[in-house]
Design a protein around this motif. Structure first.
Motif, PDB file in Angstrom:
ATOM      1  N   UNK A 198       0.814  -1.222   0.000  1.00 20.50           N
ATOM      2  CA  UNK A 198       0.000   0.000   0.000  1.00 20.50           C
ATOM      3  C   UNK A 198       0.846   1.269   0.000  1.00 20.50           C
ATOM      4  N   UNK A 199       2.158   1.118  -0.165  1.00 18.76           N
ATOM      5  CA  UNK A 199       3.048   2.277  -0.055  1.00 18.76           C
ATOM      6  C   UNK A 199       3.765   2.550  -1.371  1.00 18.76           C
ATOM      7  N   UNK A 200       3.937   3.835  -1.656  1.00 18.92           N
ATOM      8  CA  UNK A 200       4.800   4.299  -2.744  1.00 18.92           C
ATOM      9  C   UNK A 200       6.109   4.749  -2.115  1.00 18.92           C
ATOM     10  N   UNK A 201       7.217   4.201  -2.590  1.00 20.90           N
ATOM     11  CA  UNK A 201       8.536   4.628  -2.145  1.00 20.90           C
ATOM     12  C   UNK A 201       9.098   5.558  -3.218  1.00 20.90           C
ATOM     13  N   UNK A 202       9.362   6.806  -2.859  1.00 17.89           N
ATOM     14  CA  UNK A 202       9.806   7.805  -3.830  1.00 17.89           C
ATOM     15  C   UNK A 202      11.150   8.392  -3.396  1.00 17.89           C
ATOM     16  N   UNK A 203      12.174   8.202  -4.231  1.00 14.71           N
ATOM     17  CA  UNK A 203      13.483   8.774  -3.915  1.00 14.71           C
ATOM     18  C   UNK A 203      13.658  10.107  -4.634  1.00 14.71           C
ATOM     19  N   UNK A 204      14.319  11.009  -3.932  1.00 10.73           N
ATOM     20  CA  UNK A 204      14.560  12.339  -4.499  1.00 10.73           C
ATOM     21  C   UNK A 204      15.990  12.475  -5.005  1.00 10.73           C
ATOM     22  N   UNK A 205      16.743  11.348  -4.991  1.00  8.90           N
ATOM     23  CA  UNK A 205      18.097  11.360  -5.530  1.00  8.90           C
ATOM     24  C   UNK A 205      19.118  11.862  -4.535  1.00  8.90           C
ATOM     25  N   UNK A 206      20.369  11.550  -4.811  1.00  3.09           N
ATOM     26  CA  UNK A 206      21.477  12.157  -4.094  1.00  3.09           C
ATOM     27  C   UNK A 206      21.891  11.465  -2.813  1.00  3.09           C
ATOM     28  N   UNK A 207      23.182  11.299  -2.663  1.00  2.00           N
ATOM     29  CA  UNK A 207      23.743  10.768  -1.418  1.00  2.00           C
ATOM     30  C   UNK A 207      24.196  11.896  -0.489  1.00  2.00           C
ATOM     31  N   UNK A 208      24.282  13.112  -1.008  1.00  4.57           N
ATOM     32  CA  UNK A 208      24.621  14.299  -0.208  1.00  4.57           C
ATOM     33  C   UNK A 208      25.917  14.109   0.580  1.00  4.57           C
ATOM     34  N   UNK A 209      26.844  13.377  -0.015  1.00  2.00           N
ATOM     35  CA  UNK A 209      28.131  13.173   0.629  1.00  2.00           C
ATOM     36  C   UNK A 209      28.110  12.149   1.754  1.00  2.00           C
ATOM     37  N   UNK A 210      26.938  11.532   2.022  1.00  2.41           N
ATOM     38  CA  UNK A 210      26.828  10.579   3.132  1.00  2.41           C
ATOM     39  C   UNK A 210      27.264   9.166   2.712  1.00  2.41           C
ATOM     40  N   UNK A 211      27.123   8.861   1.423  1.00  2.40           N
ATOM     41  CA  UNK A 211      27.458   7.544   0.905  1.00  2.40           C
ATOM     42  C   UNK A 211      28.079   7.684  -0.470  1.00  2.40           C
ATOM     43  N   UNK A 212      28.692   6.605  -0.921  1.00  2.00           N
ATOM     44  CA  UNK A 212      29.228   6.573  -2.276  1.00  2.00           C
ATOM     45  C   UNK A 212      28.068   6.618  -3.273  1.00  2.00           C
ATOM     46  N   UNK A 213      28.204   7.461  -4.296  1.00  2.00           N
ATOM     47  CA  UNK A 213      27.174   7.533  -5.327  1.00  2.00           C
ATOM     48  C   UNK A 213      27.115   6.205  -6.094  1.00  2.00           C
ATOM     49  N   UNK A 214      25.902   5.725  -6.349  1.00  2.00           N
ATOM     50  CA  UNK A 214      25.725   4.521  -7.165  1.00  2.00           C
ATOM     51  C   UNK A 214      24.735   4.819  -8.279  1.00  2.00           C
ATOM     52  N   UNK A 215      24.765   4.019  -9.340  1.00  2.00           N
ATOM     53  CA  UNK A 215      23.871   4.276 -10.460  1.00  2.00           C
ATOM     54  C   UNK A 215      22.432   3.977 -10.053  1.00  2.00           C
TER      55      UNK A 215
END
Length: 328
Positions: A198-215
């Motif tokens: 029943x949930x939509x998971x929506x990402x807004x992008x970006x690691x903000x320097x907290x994690x390694x960027x991944x594709x």
């Protein structure tokens, strides 16, 4: 103000109406935005010789870092500011009329997902909450209030409470939107696993320097497994825009009727590319009536015949190649 009402922007019915209003907006902003007019004159473009929307000049987005991009002399109601790494300059969007921004994100969300009142809104946006002037926080806060659901709210570091809330909403069959920055969503599913229907998971992008960027594909695969969902949704927005595009899966975005995306040649920024060709993303956002509606972003992407688009990454350098010769 422009010689057409703001409601006209949000009542566009078809592509013909969009293109007609885009040309009217170009004329208005050329006449009332001195920075944009100077930029257009530098390229020998004006309402006298621009006859179609692909001929409209797109202002490089980095101008929002050094100039006050406005079409009027009134004081802004609010100044939205982008996040920036230590020592870097940030973009500032001087918003003269918050009502336009509110209409844009509410009507945009409803266009793709239906009434906001149908949802419980959970916002997991720690990097944005920790600073001032975020347009995303303003939008999420208003959506939380307008949802009127008692469990709607922001979550910072209280992941256990968020987990309990998600599970309770799932058991009750409540339509839920969990909107979160990528690193925080990953933090959540590293601690807890879900099976959500029943949930939509929506990402807004970006690691903000907290994690390694991944594709994106890798990110979505991890998130789908962790949340037990078939698709990860995405929001495409930025400080310099008052509208958002949404993806319901696979990273393919759709714009609301008052927004459109094009790609430009990376070597010749004045050349607009055809569909399915990778280039710099240009955005027309007619909600930006009081700033600039024609923005050349630092994102790379490609467009498709149905007016959808993908975001494939960012330019390697902070300055878009070819824009130095267009500097004022």
């Amino acid at each position: 103000m422009a010689n057409f009402g703001v409601d006209t922007i949000f009542n566009i019915q078809n592509r013909k109406e969009f293109e007609s209003l885009a040309l009217k907006t170009f004329k208005f902003q050329y006449e009332h935005n001195t920075i944009y007019q100077t930029f257009c004159n530098h390229l020998n473009r004006s309402p006298k010789n621009v006859k179609g929307i692909i001929e409209i000049p797109f202002l490089p987005i980095q101008f929002f870092k050094s100039k006050q991009i406005v079409t009027a002399t009134e004081s802004p109601e609010i100044i939205f500011e982008s996040s920036g790494t230590t020592g870097s300059s940030t973009s500032k969007h001087y918003v003269l009329d918050l009502n336009i921004y509110e209409k844009s994100y509410l009507k945009g969300f409803q266009h793709f997902y239906g009434p906001i009142e149908d949802y419980c809104i959970l916002a997991l946006l720690p990097s944005y909450l920790e600073r001032q002037g975020s347009s995303l926080i303003y939008m999420a806060d208003d959506m939380i209030k307008k949802s009127k659901h008692p469990a709607s709210g922001f979550y910072l570091n209280n992941l256990k409470e968020l987990k309990t809330t998600i599970e309770k909403l799932e058991r009750s069959g409540t339509k839920t939107l969990l909107i979160g920055v990528s690193f925080a969503l990953l933090d959540l599913i590293e601690q807890y696993r879900f099976t959500l229907k029943h949930a939509i998971i929506m990402e807004t992008g970006g690691m903000k320097g907290r994690r390694k960027e991944i594709i994106r594909n890798e990110l979505h695969t991890i998130l789908k497994k962790g949340f037990g969902v078939n698709m990860i949704h995405s929001e495409y927005g930025m400080t310099e825009l008052l509208s958002q595009a949404y993806s319901k899966g696979d990273g393919v975005f759709q714009c609301p009727p008052w927004m459109s995306v094009f790609t430009r040649d990376t070597e010749n920024p004045l050349e607009i590319l055809g569909v399915e060709k990778t280039g710099g993303i240009n955005v027309i956002d007619l909600a930006n009536i009081n700033s600039c509606s024609f923005i050349a972003t630092q994102d790379l992407g490609k467009t498709y015949k149905d007016d959808s688009f993908e975001v494939l990454g960012r330019f390697d350098h902070s300055d878009i190649r070819g824009c130095n010769l267009m500097a004022i």
